[in-house]
Design a protein around this motif. Sequence first.
Motif, PDB file in Angstrom:
ATOM      1  N   TYR A 192      11.232   3.422   6.451  1.00  0.00           N
ATOM      2  CA  TYR A 192       9.869   3.230   5.978  1.00  0.00           C
ATOM      3  C   TYR A 192       9.630   1.909   5.234  1.00  0.00           C
ATOM      4  O   TYR A 192       8.480   1.499   5.080  1.00  0.00           O
ATOM      5  CB  TYR A 192       9.474   4.395   5.049  1.00  0.00           C
ATOM      6  N   MET A 193      10.668   1.251   4.772  1.00  0.00           N
ATOM      7  CA  MET A 193      10.466   0.089   3.915  1.00  0.00           C
ATOM      8  C   MET A 193       9.820  -1.087   4.640  1.00  0.00           C
ATOM      9  O   MET A 193       9.044  -1.846   4.039  1.00  0.00           O
ATOM     10  CB  MET A 193      11.783  -0.343   3.279  1.00  0.00           C
ATOM     11  N   ALA A 194      10.116  -1.272   5.923  1.00  0.00           N
ATOM     12  CA  ALA A 194       9.497  -2.379   6.661  1.00  0.00           C
ATOM     13  C   ALA A 194       7.988  -2.193   6.731  1.00  0.00           C
ATOM     14  O   ALA A 194       7.222  -3.157   6.564  1.00  0.00           O
ATOM     15  CB  ALA A 194      10.089  -2.486   8.066  1.00  0.00           C
ATOM     16  N   TYR A 195       7.542  -0.968   6.978  1.00  0.00           N
ATOM     17  CA  TYR A 195       6.101  -0.691   7.011  1.00  0.00           C
ATOM     18  C   TYR A 195       5.488  -0.930   5.643  1.00  0.00           C
ATOM     19  O   TYR A 195       4.415  -1.548   5.526  1.00  0.00           O
ATOM     20  CB  TYR A 195       5.849   0.737   7.459  1.00  0.00           C
ATOM     21  N   TYR A 196       6.162  -0.467   4.587  1.00  0.00           N
ATOM     22  CA  TYR A 196       5.661  -0.687   3.227  1.00  0.00           C
ATOM     23  C   TYR A 196       5.505  -2.170   2.937  1.00  0.00           C
ATOM     24  O   TYR A 196       4.477  -2.610   2.405  1.00  0.00           O
ATOM     25  CB  TYR A 196       6.607  -0.038   2.210  1.00  0.00           C
ATOM     26  N   ARG A 197       6.527  -2.963   3.286  1.00  0.00           N
ATOM     27  CA  ARG A 197       6.464  -4.395   3.009  1.00  0.00           C
ATOM     28  C   ARG A 197       5.318  -5.063   3.771  1.00  0.00           C
ATOM     29  O   ARG A 197       4.686  -5.999   3.262  1.00  0.00           O
ATOM     30  CB  ARG A 197       7.807  -5.057   3.345  1.00  0.00           C
ATOM     31  N   ARG A 198       5.034  -4.588   4.970  1.00  0.00           N
ATOM     32  CA  ARG A 198       3.928  -5.150   5.744  1.00  0.00           C
ATOM     33  C   ARG A 198       2.593  -4.853   5.067  1.00  0.00           C
ATOM     34  O   ARG A 198       1.738  -5.731   4.939  1.00  0.00           O
ATOM     35  CB  ARG A 198       3.940  -4.588   7.160  1.00  0.00           C
ATOM     36  N   VAL A 199       2.403  -3.614   4.640  1.00  0.00           N
ATOM     37  CA  VAL A 199       1.157  -3.233   3.973  1.00  0.00           C
ATOM     38  C   VAL A 199       0.997  -4.021   2.669  1.00  0.00           C
ATOM     39  O   VAL A 199      -0.089  -4.537   2.369  1.00  0.00           O
ATOM     40  CB  VAL A 199       1.129  -1.723   3.683  1.00  0.00           C
ATOM     41  N   LYS A 200       2.066  -4.143   1.906  1.00  0.00           N
ATOM     42  CA  LYS A 200       1.998  -4.881   0.650  1.00  0.00           C
ATOM     43  C   LYS A 200       1.660  -6.346   0.901  1.00  0.00           C
ATOM     44  O   LYS A 200       0.868  -6.951   0.163  1.00  0.00           O
ATOM     45  CB  LYS A 200       3.322  -4.762  -0.097  1.00  0.00           C
ATOM     46  N   ALA A 201       2.246  -6.931   1.948  1.00  0.00           N
ATOM     47  CA  ALA A 201       1.968  -8.333   2.268  1.00  0.00           C
ATOM     48  C   ALA A 201       0.502  -8.523   2.646  1.00  0.00           C
ATOM     49  O   ALA A 201      -0.136  -9.507   2.241  1.00  0.00           O
ATOM     50  CB  ALA A 201       2.873  -8.794   3.402  1.00  0.00           C
ATOM     51  N   GLU A 202      -0.065  -7.582   3.412  1.00  0.00           N
ATOM     52  CA  GLU A 202      -1.482  -7.659   3.782  1.00  0.00           C
ATOM     53  C   GLU A 202      -2.364  -7.534   2.543  1.00  0.00           C
ATOM     54  O   GLU A 202      -3.372  -8.229   2.414  1.00  0.00           O
ATOM     55  CB  GLU A 202      -1.813  -6.553   4.782  1.00  0.00           C
ATOM     56  N   PHE A 203      -1.986  -6.641   1.642  1.00  0.00           N
ATOM     57  CA  PHE A 203      -2.725  -6.450   0.391  1.00  0.00           C
ATOM     58  C   PHE A 203      -2.732  -7.735  -0.426  1.00  0.00           C
ATOM     59  O   PHE A 203      -3.788  -8.195  -0.890  1.00  0.00           O
ATOM     60  CB  PHE A 203      -2.087  -5.307  -0.394  1.00  0.00           C
ATOM     61  N   GLU A 204      -1.564  -8.325  -0.607  1.00  0.00           N
ATOM     62  CA  GLU A 204      -1.478  -9.529  -1.430  1.00  0.00           C
ATOM     63  C   GLU A 204      -2.153 -10.721  -0.764  1.00  0.00           C
ATOM     64  O   GLU A 204      -2.738 -11.567  -1.447  1.00  0.00           O
ATOM     65  CB  GLU A 204      -0.009  -9.830  -1.731  1.00  0.00           C
ATOM     66  N   LEU A 205      -2.102 -10.783   0.559  1.00  0.00           N
ATOM     67  CA  LEU A 205      -2.791 -11.854   1.276  1.00  0.00           C
ATOM     68  C   LEU A 205      -4.297 -11.735   1.082  1.00  0.00           C
ATOM     69  O   LEU A 205      -4.992 -12.733   0.858  1.00  0.00           O
ATOM     70  CB  LEU A 205      -2.441 -11.798   2.761  1.00  0.00           C
ATOM     71  N   GLU A 206      -4.808 -10.505   1.135  1.00  0.00           N
ATOM     72  CA  GLU A 206      -6.238 -10.276   0.960  1.00  0.00           C
ATOM     73  C   GLU A 206      -6.684 -10.646  -0.452  1.00  0.00           C
ATOM     74  O   GLU A 206      -7.752 -11.233  -0.642  1.00  0.00           O
ATOM     75  CB  GLU A 206      -6.565  -8.807   1.250  1.00  0.00           C
ATOM     76  N   THR A 207      -5.883 -10.318  -1.446  1.00  0.00           N
ATOM     77  CA  THR A 207      -6.261 -10.648  -2.821  1.00  0.00           C
ATOM     78  C   THR A 207      -6.223 -12.156  -3.062  1.00  0.00           C
ATOM     79  O   THR A 207      -6.995 -12.679  -3.870  1.00  0.00           O
ATOM     80  CB  THR A 207      -5.330  -9.952  -3.831  1.00  0.00           C
ATOM     81  N   ALA A 208      -5.329 -12.854  -2.363  1.00  0.00           N
ATOM     82  CA  ALA A 208      -5.215 -14.300  -2.557  1.00  0.00           C
ATOM     83  C   ALA A 208      -6.249 -15.077  -1.753  1.00  0.00           C
ATOM     84  O   ALA A 208      -6.677 -16.158  -2.162  1.00  0.00           O
ATOM     85  CB  ALA A 208      -3.810 -14.766  -2.165  1.00  0.00           C
ATOM     86  N   ALA A 209      -6.673 -14.518  -0.610  1.00  0.00           N
ATOM     87  CA  ALA A 209      -7.532 -15.278   0.312  1.00  0.00           C
ATOM     88  C   ALA A 209      -9.020 -15.076   0.067  1.00  0.00           C
ATOM     89  O   ALA A 209      -9.842 -15.856   0.554  1.00  0.00           O
ATOM     90  CB  ALA A 209      -7.201 -14.898   1.757  1.00  0.00           C
ATOM     91  N   THR A 210      -9.385 -14.037  -0.681  1.00  0.00           N
ATOM     92  CA  THR A 210     -10.802 -13.742  -0.880  1.00  0.00           C
ATOM     93  C   THR A 210     -11.139 -13.674  -2.356  1.00  0.00           C
ATOM     94  O   THR A 210     -10.285 -13.375  -3.193  1.00  0.00           O
ATOM     95  CB  THR A 210     -11.178 -12.405  -0.220  1.00  0.00           C
ATOM     96  N   GLU A 211     -12.407 -13.949  -2.665  1.00  0.00           N
ATOM     97  CA  GLU A 211     -12.894 -13.865  -4.040  1.00  0.00           C
ATOM     98  C   GLU A 211     -13.553 -12.507  -4.282  1.00  0.00           C
ATOM     99  O   GLU A 211     -14.141 -11.916  -3.366  1.00  0.00           O
ATOM    100  CB  GLU A 211     -13.917 -14.972  -4.298  1.00  0.00           C
ATOM    101  N   ALA A 212     -13.460 -12.038  -5.503  1.00  0.00           N
ATOM    102  CA  ALA A 212     -14.166 -10.823  -5.873  1.00  0.00           C
ATOM    103  C   ALA A 212     -15.662 -11.123  -5.969  1.00  0.00           C
ATOM    104  O   ALA A 212     -16.062 -12.114  -6.588  1.00  0.00           O
ATOM    105  CB  ALA A 212     -13.653 -10.291  -7.199  1.00  0.00           C
TER     106      ALA A 212
END
Length: 254
Positions: A192-212
Motif C-alpha cells: 500500500y505504501m506506493a499508492y500512499y506516496r502517490r496520493v501524498k505527492a498529488e496533495f503536496e503538488l496541489e498545495t504548492a501549485a495553486t493559491e487559496a
Amino acid sequence: MQLIDGQPVYAATDLVGFLACRHRFALERAALADLVRRPDRNDPEIELIRKRGYEHEARYREDLEAAGRRVLEIQPDASETDAGTRLRAAAVATVEAMRTGVDVIYQAAFFDGRWRGHADFLLRVDRPSDLGVWSYEVADTKLARRVKASAVLQICSYIELLTAIQGVEPETLHVVLGGSSRAIEHLRVADYMAYYRRVKAEFELETAATEAVYPVTATDPDPVEHCDVCRWAAHCARQRRRDDDLSLVAGISA
C-alpha cells in the motif's frame, strides 16, 4: 489543516478528504488562509459515532492488557494552550516510549514539522530497528465491519512518520474492526505504501501549485459520500440551492 508556528501542518484526514472531495480541499485551504471561517457542525449522530469509537478503542486496550501486554498512554499536557508546544511534547514522549521498548503505546503522536499523526496503538514486535532488537507496527481501531481504503491510507501516513523514527518500515499494519466479531485484519505494508506516496505527492503538488481563494469557483460542491461527516455539508448544500444545481432534480443520476 492547521497553522502551527505560522506554517501549514497537515494530517492523514486531509489526505482522505482530498481524495473524497476536491471542493472540500479548496474550502479548507481558504479557511487556513483566513478567507472564510470554518463552520461548526453539531450533529448528534456524529457525536454518537465518536463516542462509540472511543469505547471500541478502550475495549481493544483492555484486550491487550488482558493478554499481558503493558500499555503506555501518551497524554498531551492539557494545561498547555499552544498547539505547537503541546504537539511537539506529545511527539517527544512517543519517541521516548519507543526507545524504552514498552509493549504497547496508546495514542502515539508524530510530528515532523509539516505532517502530524495520531496512531491509536503502536505494537512492539521482535524485529530489529534503530531502537534496538525491537520495532513497532501500527494498529488502528475502526467501527466499520470491513477495511476501507481511507483507513489504510490514514495508517500509511502514520507508518511513514513511524519509519522515520525507527529506521525500518513495519511489515504489517493492523485494522481492529467493529461489530460483534471484533475481527482484526493484518495487511502487508509494502502493498500500500506506493499508492500512499502517490496520493501524498498529488496533495503536496496541489498545495504548492495553486493559491487559496474564496469564493471557490474552480470546483463544484457535488454531493459525495463524505458529505455525511463533512463540516462544510450545509455550506455546500446552500450553494447548490443558490445555483439550482442539477443534483437537486429528483431521481437524477450521475
